[in-house]
Design a protein around this motif. Structure first.
Motif, short mmCIF file in Angstrom:
data_model
loop_
_atom_site.label_atom_id
_atom_site.label_comp_id
_atom_site.label_asym_id
_atom_site.label_seq_id
_atom_site.Cartn_x
_atom_site.Cartn_y
_atom_site.Cartn_z
N ARG A 52 0.67 -1.08 0.08
CA ARG A 52 -0.04 -0.02 -0.01
C ARG A 52 0.78 1.22 -0.07
O ARG A 52 0.72 2.26 -0.73
CB ARG A 52 -0.96 -0.09 1.17
N LYS A 53 1.95 1.21 0.62
CA LYS A 53 3.02 2.31 0.73
C LYS A 53 3.55 2.73 -0.64
O LYS A 53 3.65 3.62 -1.07
CB LYS A 53 3.77 2.18 1.81
N LEU A 55 2.28 1.81 -3.49
CA LEU A 55 1.19 2.03 -4.51
C LEU A 55 0.97 3.62 -4.30
O LEU A 55 0.81 4.37 -5.19
CB LEU A 55 -0.12 1.16 -4.15
N GLY A 56 1.04 4.05 -3.30
CA GLY A 56 0.78 5.43 -3.09
C GLY A 56 2.04 6.54 -3.36
O GLY A 56 1.79 7.33 -3.82
N LYS A 57 3.14 5.71 -3.15
CA LYS A 57 4.08 6.58 -3.83
C LYS A 57 4.12 6.82 -5.24
O LYS A 57 4.38 7.73 -5.87
CB LYS A 57 5.61 6.08 -3.40
N ARG A 58 3.81 5.68 -5.79
CA ARG A 58 3.86 5.77 -7.45
C ARG A 58 2.59 6.46 -7.88
O ARG A 58 2.87 7.05 -8.72
CB ARG A 58 3.55 4.22 -7.75
N GLN A 59 1.37 6.57 -6.98
CA GLN A 59 0.47 7.28 -7.42
C GLN A 59 0.81 8.75 -7.29
O GLN A 59 0.41 9.55 -8.42
CB GLN A 59 -0.88 6.91 -6.56
N ARG A 60 1.45 9.10 -6.37
CA ARG A 60 2.12 10.52 -6.34
C ARG A 60 2.74 11.00 -7.50
O ARG A 60 2.97 12.14 -7.74
CB ARG A 60 2.60 10.73 -4.90
#
Length: 88
Positions: A52-53, A55-60
């Protein structure tokens, strides 16, 4: 196939490992590796949190790239076969 794409991309961008494209590529490889791990080990909650972490970094990073340079963003999405979410 993904590994070969990673190697060819890495050879082209050897000097720019801090670029957004390279970081998204490395996060995508980590996400795919963790996803396959979690298919076998469903109760590995620490790996789920790590996924999840990442995924969030890639999304940002993808959001940053889409704001700064839409053409590079589209090329990266197509190259990595990441589906773009349709937002209004």
């Amino acid at each position: 196939m993904i590994k070969n794409a990673f190697i060819s991309f890495q050879e082209k961008k050897e000097e720019s490992r801090g670029s957004v494209e390279f970081q998204v590529l490395s996060f995508t490889n980590k996400i795919r590796r963790l996803t396959s791990h979690l298919e076998l080990h469903r109760k590995d909650f620490l790996s789920q949190r790590g996924l999840r972490k990442i995924l969030g970094k890639r999304q940002r990073l993808l959001a940053y790239l889409s704001k700064k340079n839409r053409v590079r963003y589209k090329e990266l999405i197509n190259k990595l076969n990441i589906r773009e979410l349709k937002t209004r």
